[in-house]
Design a protein around this motif. Structure first.
Motif, short mmCIF file in Angstrom:
data_model
loop_
_atom_site.label_atom_id
_atom_site.label_comp_id
_atom_site.label_asym_id
_atom_site.label_seq_id
_atom_site.Cartn_x
_atom_site.Cartn_y
_atom_site.Cartn_z
N MET A 1 0.81 -1.20 0.00
CA MET A 1 0.00 0.00 0.00
C MET A 1 0.85 1.26 0.00
N GLY A 2 1.98 1.24 0.65
CA GLY A 2 2.81 2.43 0.68
C GLY A 2 2.64 3.19 1.98
N GLU A 3 3.68 3.86 2.33
CA GLU A 3 3.65 4.62 3.57
C GLU A 3 2.93 5.95 3.35
N PRO A 4 2.23 6.45 4.39
CA PRO A 4 1.57 7.74 4.24
C PRO A 4 2.61 8.86 4.08
N LYS A 5 2.31 9.79 3.23
CA LYS A 5 3.22 10.92 3.00
C LYS A 5 3.11 11.89 4.16
N ASP A 6 4.21 12.58 4.42
CA ASP A 6 4.10 13.61 5.44
C ASP A 6 3.33 14.80 4.86
N GLU A 7 2.95 15.70 5.72
CA GLU A 7 2.05 16.80 5.35
C GLU A 7 2.62 17.64 4.21
N ARG A 8 3.93 17.86 4.22
CA ARG A 8 4.54 18.71 3.21
C ARG A 8 4.50 18.07 1.83
N GLU A 9 4.77 16.76 1.77
CA GLU A 9 4.75 16.07 0.49
C GLU A 9 3.33 15.88 -0.03
N GLN A 10 2.40 15.68 0.88
CA GLN A 10 1.01 15.40 0.51
C GLN A 10 0.38 16.57 -0.25
N PHE A 11 0.68 17.79 0.13
CA PHE A 11 0.07 18.96 -0.47
C PHE A 11 1.10 19.80 -1.23
N GLU A 12 2.08 19.14 -1.80
CA GLU A 12 3.17 19.85 -2.46
C GLU A 12 2.68 20.74 -3.60
N GLU A 13 1.74 20.25 -4.38
CA GLU A 13 1.24 21.04 -5.51
C GLU A 13 0.48 22.28 -5.04
N GLU A 14 -0.32 22.16 -3.98
CA GLU A 14 -1.10 23.29 -3.50
C GLU A 14 -0.25 24.35 -2.81
N LEU A 15 0.91 23.95 -2.30
CA LEU A 15 1.72 24.86 -1.50
C LEU A 15 2.95 25.36 -2.24
N ILE A 16 2.98 25.23 -3.56
CA ILE A 16 4.14 25.68 -4.34
C ILE A 16 4.32 27.18 -4.16
N GLY A 17 5.54 27.59 -3.83
CA GLY A 17 5.86 28.99 -3.70
C GLY A 17 5.57 29.58 -2.33
N LEU A 18 5.02 28.79 -1.43
CA LEU A 18 4.72 29.30 -0.09
C LEU A 18 5.81 28.88 0.89
N ASP A 19 6.04 29.71 1.88
CA ASP A 19 7.05 29.43 2.90
C ASP A 19 6.54 28.32 3.81
N PRO A 20 7.24 27.17 3.89
CA PRO A 20 6.75 26.07 4.71
C PRO A 20 6.79 26.35 6.21
N HIS A 21 7.50 27.38 6.63
CA HIS A 21 7.58 27.70 8.06
C HIS A 21 6.60 28.79 8.48
N ASP A 22 5.86 29.33 7.53
CA ASP A 22 4.88 30.38 7.81
C ASP A 22 3.67 29.77 8.52
N PRO A 23 3.21 30.36 9.63
CA PRO A 23 2.06 29.82 10.35
C PRO A 23 0.79 29.75 9.50
N GLU A 24 0.59 30.71 8.61
CA GLU A 24 -0.59 30.68 7.75
C GLU A 24 -0.52 29.53 6.76
N THR A 25 0.68 29.24 6.26
CA THR A 25 0.85 28.12 5.35
C THR A 25 0.59 26.81 6.07
N LYS A 26 1.06 26.70 7.31
CA LYS A 26 0.81 25.48 8.10
C LYS A 26 -0.68 25.32 8.36
N ALA A 27 -1.36 26.41 8.67
CA ALA A 27 -2.80 26.34 8.91
C ALA A 27 -3.54 25.92 7.64
N PHE A 28 -3.09 26.43 6.50
CA PHE A 28 -3.71 26.06 5.23
C PHE A 28 -3.48 24.58 4.93
N ALA A 29 -2.30 24.07 5.21
CA ALA A 29 -2.01 22.65 5.00
C ALA A 29 -2.88 21.78 5.92
N GLU A 30 -3.07 22.22 7.16
CA GLU A 30 -3.96 21.48 8.08
C GLU A 30 -5.39 21.49 7.56
#
Length: 96
Positions: A1-30
């Motif tokens: 089945m494969g291992e679950p991706k971590d949050e950053r890899e799972q939404f990589e396409e949606e978060l292109i160009g955004l700072d991964p350490h930004d609180p708003e980006t983290k909230a959007f990923a959640e």
């Protein structure tokens, strides 16, 4: 089945160009994670996760949306209390 991706890899396409350490980006990923999450259907665990999501959402809101959430919870509790009250009245009527 494969291992679950971590949050950053799972939404990589949606978060292109955004700072991964930004609180708003983290909230959007959640938010994206909550939207795409698959719950088990027709199980107690699935229903409880839905209640937990509602409670978390109600705690994040402010103003009139929070008031509406409090009113909904109050109406649910009122319905439960009335059901218990009428059930106890029927039980007492049957016993005596």
């Amino acid at each position: 089945m494969g291992e679950p991706k971590d949050e950053r890899e799972q939404f990589e396409e949606e978060l292109i160009g955004l700072d991964p350490h930004d609180p708003e980006t983290k909230a959007f990923a959640e938010h994206l994670d909550r939207m795409k999450r698959q719950r088990p259907g027709y199980t107690v665990e699935g229903y409880l996760e839905g209640v937990q999501d509602f409670a978390d959402s109600a705690n994040r809101t402010t103003g009139h949306q929070r008031l509406v959430a409090v009113i909904v919870v109050g109406l649910i509790l009122l319905g439960v209390l009335l059901t218990i009250w009428f059930a106890l009245g029927d039980i007492i009527a049957v016993i005596f």
